[in-house]
Design a protein around this motif. Structure first.
Motif, PDB file in Angstrom:
ATOM      1  N   VAL A  39       0.861  -1.185   0.000  1.00  0.00           N
ATOM      2  CA  VAL A  39       0.000   0.000   0.000  1.00  0.00           C
ATOM      3  C   VAL A  39       0.898   1.235   0.000  1.00  0.00           C
ATOM      4  CG1 VAL A  39      -1.725   1.328   1.303  1.00  0.00           C
ATOM      5  CG2 VAL A  39      -1.832  -1.181   1.275  1.00  0.00           C
ATOM      6  N   ARG A  40       0.585   2.180  -0.892  1.00  0.00           N
ATOM      7  CA  ARG A  40       1.294   3.452  -0.873  1.00  0.00           C
ATOM      8  C   ARG A  40       0.245   4.556  -1.029  1.00  0.00           C
ATOM      9  NH1 ARG A  40       3.226   8.131   0.389  1.00  0.00           N
ATOM     10  NH2 ARG A  40       5.219   8.760  -0.528  1.00  0.00           N
ATOM     11  N   SER A  41      -0.029   5.262   0.076  1.00  0.00           N
ATOM     12  CA  SER A  41      -0.950   6.389   0.043  1.00  0.00           C
ATOM     13  C   SER A  41      -0.208   7.619   0.540  1.00  0.00           C
ATOM     14  CB  SER A  41      -2.162   6.115   0.926  1.00  0.00           C
ATOM     15  OG  SER A  41      -2.863   4.981   0.431  1.00  0.00           O
ATOM     16  N   GLU A  85       4.258  -1.271  -9.390  1.00  0.00           N
ATOM     17  CA  GLU A  85       5.453  -1.071  -8.575  1.00  0.00           C
ATOM     18  C   GLU A  85       5.529   0.399  -8.217  1.00  0.00           C
ATOM     19  OE1 GLU A  85      10.326  -1.530  -8.394  1.00  0.00           O
ATOM     20  OE2 GLU A  85       9.367  -1.347 -10.332  1.00  0.00           O
ATOM     21  N   CYS A  86       5.708   0.688  -6.943  1.00  0.00           N
ATOM     22  CA  CYS A  86       5.896   2.075  -6.531  1.00  0.00           C
ATOM     23  C   CYS A  86       7.230   2.569  -7.065  1.00  0.00           C
ATOM     24  CB  CYS A  86       5.868   2.177  -5.007  1.00  0.00           C
ATOM     25  SG  CYS A  86       6.011   3.876  -4.446  1.00  0.00           S
ATOM     26  N   ALA A  87       7.244   3.818  -7.527  1.00  0.00           N
ATOM     27  CA  ALA A  87       8.502   4.403  -8.020  1.00  0.00           C
ATOM     28  C   ALA A  87       9.546   4.469  -6.907  1.00  0.00           C
ATOM     29  CB  ALA A  87       8.245   5.785  -8.601  1.00  0.00           C
ATOM     30  N   GLY A  88       9.078   4.449  -5.644  1.00  0.00           N
ATOM     31  CA  GLY A  88       9.998   4.487  -4.504  1.00  0.00           C
ATOM     32  C   GLY A  88      10.427   3.112  -4.031  1.00  0.00           C
ATOM     33  N   GLY A 197       3.549   2.942 -10.235  1.00  0.00           N
ATOM     34  CA  GLY A 197       2.276   2.959  -9.522  1.00  0.00           C
ATOM     35  C   GLY A 197       1.622   4.315  -9.368  1.00  0.00           C
ATOM     36  N   MET A 198       2.406   5.385  -9.338  1.00  0.00           N
ATOM     37  CA  MET A 198       1.824   6.719  -9.072  1.00  0.00           C
ATOM     38  C   MET A 198       0.797   7.116 -10.116  1.00  0.00           C
ATOM     39  SD  MET A 198       4.869   7.229 -10.831  1.00  0.00           S
ATOM     40  CE  MET A 198       4.691   7.414 -12.590  1.00  0.00           C
ATOM     41  N   ALA A 199       0.845   6.492 -11.319  1.00  0.00           N
ATOM     42  CA  ALA A 199      -0.115   6.839 -12.383  1.00  0.00           C
ATOM     43  C   ALA A 199      -1.490   6.222 -12.131  1.00  0.00           C
ATOM     44  CB  ALA A 199       0.431   6.365 -13.736  1.00  0.00           C
ATOM     45  N   ARG A 222       6.988  16.031  -7.386  1.00  0.00           N
ATOM     46  CA  ARG A 222       7.265  14.643  -6.995  1.00  0.00           C
ATOM     47  C   ARG A 222       7.223  13.802  -8.264  1.00  0.00           C
ATOM     48  NH1 ARG A 222       8.435  17.015  -3.210  1.00  0.00           N
ATOM     49  NH2 ARG A 222       7.929  16.664  -1.006  1.00  0.00           N
ATOM     50  N   TYR A 223       7.808  12.600  -8.173  1.00  0.00           N
ATOM     51  CA  TYR A 223       7.870  11.716  -9.345  1.00  0.00           C
ATOM     52  C   TYR A 223       8.608  12.372 -10.506  1.00  0.00           C
ATOM     53  CZ  TYR A 223       4.915   9.295  -6.203  1.00  0.00           C
ATOM     54  OH  TYR A 223       4.469   8.709  -5.050  1.00  0.00           O
ATOM     55  N   VAL A 224       9.708  13.033 -10.140  1.00  0.00           N
ATOM     56  CA  VAL A 224      10.646  13.566 -11.133  1.00  0.00           C
ATOM     57  C   VAL A 224      12.052  13.126 -10.736  1.00  0.00           C
ATOM     58  CG1 VAL A 224       9.341  15.558 -11.997  1.00  0.00           C
ATOM     59  CG2 VAL A 224      10.656  15.774  -9.880  1.00  0.00           C
TER      60      VAL A 224
HETATM   61 MO   LIG Z   1       4.367   5.013  -5.558  1.00  0.00          MO
END
Ligand SMILES: [Mo]
Ligand SMILES: Nc1nc2c(c(=O)[nH]1)N[C@H]1C(S)=C(S)[C@@H](COP(=O)(O)O)O[C@H]1N2
Length: 359
Positions: A39-41, A85-88, A197-199, A222-224
């Motif tokens: 989970v990523r919120s 997959e989370c970018a992190g 995943g962020m998308a 973020r996400y850059v």
């Molecule tokens: Mo993420």
């Protein structure tokens, strides 16, 4: 205990917001069960009442639409297995250290999603000429910090129009054949195969077709990718998944029984399909091709296996690296960026093989 509290198998990195990852040995199946799915919120889970929920489609469209949950699920649905997959993911293993939630390698999972194609809704809404992007807006909101100041904002991100029209992009309302759980975006979320995943915006409420590129916090702050010393003008967006592989068996530190042992894991890419997975059992001196199990499914991960004859007692470093059909291979070392996004460095585990005991 509801699923959003639970998932005893998950490791918590933060309670507020809810960030949990899966220990690698629990990623042992092709489909990741929902209670083991990371989970990523960014903000508290919003309270969304399914019967009052509406999805609006607006902006550069000929027909503005507002759909209820019943409207949505009465439409033709598609069912596909897609990994997120989370970018992190793997940020903990970035050197020098990177900023952000310290995920090890378990912010990744592969699930079956059921939903309506975004492309079908966009067609019905009659996207106007001149549209360039599609913005997805979630119901969640809260505070983020920027240059020391607090910002109040919601979670929203855009996709280029061509990517939004990809037939794989779903407005999903089921995960693994059950209604979406609150933690995973109930009642409806976006699923964008092949992207980090962020998308895949959760708690979806609004879709806005735009005539100009969107800029917003989760898109250009973020996400850059921010290399050391880079000026803002040169920051690049995080978009599609990198080619990557993980070892799910054995786990790091395991005592492996002497004799034949099956090393296994998962591999994926956002560029074509996984073409090759190689395993080294001597710390990277020599490599052998692993076997790719099953068939390749677009958007899903691939299981790989390698039979190792652990005949010599000692301590060994096992490594894995994947190559995709676009010819990309995992880099070693990985270029650094400030938030440690998209770390697809070669995964390694160290194991011990004991001497054979007398019977
Ligand atoms: Mo993420
Ligand atoms: N509305 C909303 N959508 C969101 C997020 C969020 O915080 N809010 N997090 C994103 C990120 S960074 C990831 S990796 C995935 C995680 O999905 P999951 O929690 O179902 O695994 O959701 C994405 N969608």
């Amino acid at each position: 205990m509801t699923e959003s509290d639970g998932g005893a198998e998950l490791v918590s990195l933060s309670d507020d917001p809810d960030c949990r990852e899966t220990p690698l040995p629990a990623l042992d199946s092709w489909i990741t069960p929902t209670d083991r799915f990371y989970v990523r919120s960014h903000f508290p889970v919003p309270e969304v009442d399914r019967s009052a929920w509406r999805l609006t489609l607006e902006g550069e469209v000929g027909r503005r639409m507002a759909l209820s949950y019943a409207d949505l699920i009465s439409r033709p649905s598609t069912d596909s297995v897609v990994m997120l997959e989370c970018a992190g993911n793997s940020r903990r293993h970035v050197t020098p250290p990177a900023e952000g939630i310290s995920f090890s390698h378990g912010a990744v999972g592969n699930a079956r999603w059921t939903g309506v194609r975004l492309a079908d809704l966009l067609e019905e809404a009659e996207v106007r000429a001149g549209a360039v992007e599609v913005l997805a807006v979630g119901a969640d909101y809260g505070e983020e910090e920027e240059e020391g100041a607090a910002l109040e904002l919601g979670y929203e991100r855009s996709l280029p129009l061509a990517d939004a029209l990809d037939p794989g992009v779903l407005l999903a309302y089921m995960m693994n054949c059950e209604p979406l759980t609150p933690a995973h975006g109930a009642p409806v979320r976006l699923i964008v195969p092949g992207w980090f995943g962020m998308a895949s915006v959760k708690w979806l409420e609004r879709i806005v077709v735009l005539s100009k590129p969107y800029d917003g916090f989760f898109q250009d702050r973020r996400y850059v990718f921010i290399p050391s010393g880079a000026s803002k003008a040169s920051w690049e967006s995080v978009t599609k998944l990198a080619v990557k592989s993980i070892i799910t068996q054995p786990r790091h530190g395991e005592v492996v029984p002497p004799g034949e042992y099956v090393i296994s894991g998962k591999a994926w890419t956002g560029g074509g399909e996984v073409a090759r997975v190689e395993v080294s059992c001597d710390g990277g001196d020599t490599w052998a091709d692993a076997v790719l199990v099953g068939k390749s499914t677009p958007g899903a991960w691939r299981i790989w296996e390698h039979r190792w004859n652990a005949s010599v007692a000692g301590h060994f470093v096992i490594k894995v690296r994947a190559t995709d059909s676009a010819g990309r291979t995992q880099p070693d070392p990985v270029p650094w960026n400030f938030r440690g996004y998209a770390n697809n460095g070669v995964h390694a585990v160290a194991v011990e093989v004991p001497r054979r005991s007398e019977r």
